[in-house]
Write a protein that holds these residues in place. Structure first.
Motif, PDB file in Angstrom:
ATOM      1  N   SER A 259       0.822  -1.201   0.000  1.00 19.09           N
ATOM      2  CA  SER A 259       0.000   0.000   0.000  1.00 19.09           C
ATOM      3  C   SER A 259       0.859   1.255   0.000  1.00 19.09           C
ATOM      4  O   SER A 259       0.582   2.216  -0.721  1.00 19.09           O
ATOM      5  N   CYS A 260       1.927   1.240   0.816  1.00 17.23           N
ATOM      6  CA  CYS A 260       2.804   2.416   0.893  1.00 17.23           C
ATOM      7  C   CYS A 260       3.469   2.696  -0.453  1.00 17.23           C
ATOM      8  O   CYS A 260       3.603   3.856  -0.865  1.00 17.23           O
ATOM      9  N   ALA A 261       3.891   1.651  -1.135  1.00 20.32           N
ATOM     10  CA  ALA A 261       4.536   1.835  -2.434  1.00 20.32           C
ATOM     11  C   ALA A 261       3.578   2.465  -3.439  1.00 20.32           C
ATOM     12  O   ALA A 261       3.992   3.230  -4.317  1.00 20.32           O
ATOM     13  N   GLU A 294       9.166  -9.619  -4.625  1.00 19.00           N
ATOM     14  CA  GLU A 294       7.952  -9.545  -5.430  1.00 19.00           C
ATOM     15  C   GLU A 294       8.054  -8.444  -6.478  1.00 19.00           C
ATOM     16  O   GLU A 294       7.697  -8.634  -7.641  1.00 19.00           O
ATOM     17  N   SER A 295       8.553  -7.286  -6.071  1.00 22.70           N
ATOM     18  CA  SER A 295       8.647  -6.186  -7.025  1.00 22.70           C
ATOM     19  C   SER A 295       9.650  -6.498  -8.125  1.00 22.70           C
ATOM     20  O   SER A 295       9.457  -6.129  -9.280  1.00 22.70           O
ATOM     21  N   HIS A 296      10.738  -7.189  -7.773  1.00 22.38           N
ATOM     22  CA  HIS A 296      11.727  -7.525  -8.795  1.00 22.38           C
ATOM     23  C   HIS A 296      11.208  -8.584  -9.751  1.00 22.38           C
ATOM     24  O   HIS A 296      11.575  -8.606 -10.922  1.00 22.38           O
ATOM     25  N   VAL A 297      10.340  -9.462  -9.249  1.00 22.81           N
ATOM     26  CA  VAL A 297       9.794 -10.516 -10.106  1.00 22.81           C
ATOM     27  C   VAL A 297       8.693  -9.969 -11.003  1.00 22.81           C
ATOM     28  O   VAL A 297       8.615 -10.281 -12.179  1.00 22.81           O
ATOM     29  N   LEU A 298       7.830  -9.101 -10.455  1.00 25.05           N
ATOM     30  CA  LEU A 298       6.628  -8.700 -11.186  1.00 25.05           C
ATOM     31  C   LEU A 298       6.858  -7.568 -12.181  1.00 25.05           C
ATOM     32  O   LEU A 298       6.227  -7.534 -13.216  1.00 25.05           O
ATOM     33  N   ARG A 307       5.157  -0.722  -8.168  1.00 28.47           N
ATOM     34  CA  ARG A 307       6.262   0.199  -8.019  1.00 28.47           C
ATOM     35  C   ARG A 307       7.469  -0.546  -7.489  1.00 28.47           C
ATOM     36  O   ARG A 307       7.357  -1.340  -6.566  1.00 28.47           O
ATOM     37  N   ARG A 308       8.610  -0.242  -8.051  1.00 26.34           N
ATOM     38  CA  ARG A 308       9.848  -0.889  -7.638  1.00 26.34           C
ATOM     39  C   ARG A 308      10.675   0.130  -6.850  1.00 26.34           C
ATOM     40  O   ARG A 308      11.181   1.101  -7.415  1.00 26.34           O
ATOM     41  N   LEU A 309      10.797  -0.098  -5.554  1.00 28.74           N
ATOM     42  CA  LEU A 309      11.529   0.817  -4.694  1.00 28.74           C
ATOM     43  C   LEU A 309      12.958   0.344  -4.504  1.00 28.74           C
ATOM     44  O   LEU A 309      13.223  -0.855  -4.402  1.00 28.74           O
TER      45      LEU A 309
END
Length: 388
Positions: A259-261, A294-298, A307-309
């Motif tokens: 949610s924060c991302a 998850e962000s790196h995979v998706l 969003r990729r932080l």
């Protein structure tokens, strides 16, 4: 759990010697048990125990990863080279903040005095964290990054709030501010369960005073602090700085970080507390690493709204890990290098330290009172830029 499942499958093929179990307390024998048969059963039990805090597989979580809201910042959000000399106005001080220089300097003196006392008198955030947040807020002002300020999981020590550092960085009276907390008790054990009933923002916060209409104060952690709710609390502007603390479980950590991302404004910064030691909050750390993986995979798969932080600064315990969009992380690294005092030694100046492919600044430095005073008076501490 994944490793244990592999071992559980492999164990039946192991050719281990049989051992007679020792007699029990009553003098009876347990008989013979081949380890190749007993080990899988034990591992299955451990798998079940370990799965209690594990999160759902990536593939089953795709729907939850999508942002229901998209933040469109009202500022230009220029990702340009940071210049510390541009942060000061003609009066010689940072023009960005609503509070006067005298009020800001009075507060940082209190922070440094409490840090010297140490023990239970130590402020919720270290002086170094106050410095970094101030320096990054000045950089955001220079780069026209706009948005709300928020803290989820605030805490109080005496009359000092972790939230104070954020409230002192406000730019306008109408700027939206969110505080979920403060809470008492152990951050890892009690989490969001014990709201600080003795807390009054009018008495505790020297900057907010009487709670303004722009402040949203929540006394408990909502079961599902979804991105729609967070975006509404930000006035639909997104957050330029959002600090998160007191997370415990893997699932709640993953949900909240998603949610924060989603609700960070362009150029927004997420500050996460609680990953300073493996023994502090291991379930929370599992949720954080699942979020990062998850962000790196998706993202390469083209899923919209994700969003990729990138982590770019490690400020230690009572400081946290700072993350931003990959395009902004390097800008903020440069902003910090510009304003640091000469005696702030970068630990990774020679040997770079990376986390999920992103260079993370770590420093060996104790911020002195004069460092914070110079920062909030002139906008920089660098000897070749700060007067005096």
């Amino acid at each position: 759990p994944a490793l244990l499942r592999v071992l559980s499958l492999a164990a039946p093929s192991l050719h281990l010697r049989r051992h007679r179990l020792r007699p029990g307390a009553a003098g009876t024998t347990a008989g013979l048990m081949p380890w190749s048969q007993g080990l899988p059963a034990l591992l299955r039990v451990l798998v079940l125990l370990g799965a209690v805090e594990s999160v759902r597989p990536f593939a089953g979580s795709l729907a939850a990863v999508q942002c229901n809201q998209t933040v469109h910042g009202s500022g230009s959000g220029k990702k340009e080279a940071f210049s510390a000399t541009a942060t000061g106005a003609s009066h010689g001080g940072p023009p960005c903040f609503l509070e006067s220089r005298e009020q800001l300097i009075t507060h940082v003196r209190r922070v440094c005095a409490a840090e010297k006392l140490g023990g239970r008198s130590s402020p919720p955030l270290r002086p170094e964290a106050t410095f970094f947040l101030g320096a990054l807020a000045l950089a955001q002002c220079r780069l026209d990054v706009v948005g709300a300020l928020g803290e989820v999981g605030g805490s109080r020590v005496g009359d000092m709030l972790s939230f104070h550092v954020l409230s002192m960085l406000r730019r306008r009276h109408e700027e939206k501010v969110l505080l979920v907390g403060p809470f008492v008790g152990d951050d890892g054990a009690n989490g969001f369960e014990q709201f600080d009933r003795g807390f009054s923002i009018a008495r505790s916060d020297p900057f907010m005073g009487t709670p303004p209409v722009s402040l949203t104060l929540l006394s408990s952690m909502p079961d599902d602090l979804a991105d729609e709710n967070l975006l509404r609390y930000s006035g639909d502007a997104g957050f330029r700085i959002l600090r998160v603390d007191r997370l415990r479980g893997a699932n709640e950590t993953l949900r909240l970080l998603r949610s924060c991302a989603c609700v960070l404004a362009p150029g927004g910064i997420l500050v996460l507390e609680g990953i300073s030691s493996m023994s502090d909050r291991p379930s929370m750390q599992e949720g954080f690493h699942r979020f990062m993986l998850e962000s790196h995979v998706l993202v390469p798969g083209g899923h919209r709204g994700r969003r990729r932080l990138a982590p770019f600064l490690w400020a230690g315990k009572r400081g946290g890990l700072f993350l931003a969009d990959e395009a902004w992380a390097d800008v903020y690294r440069g902003a910090l290098r510009e304003v640091l005092p000469a005696d702030a030694r970068l630990i990774n100046a020679v040997s770079d330290k990376f986390l999920y492919g992103s260079r993370v600044l770590t420093m060996s430095w104790e911020a002195k009172q004069e460092d914070l005073e110079k920062l909030f008076r002139y906008g920089t501490v660098a000897a070749d830029r700060a007067p005096g």
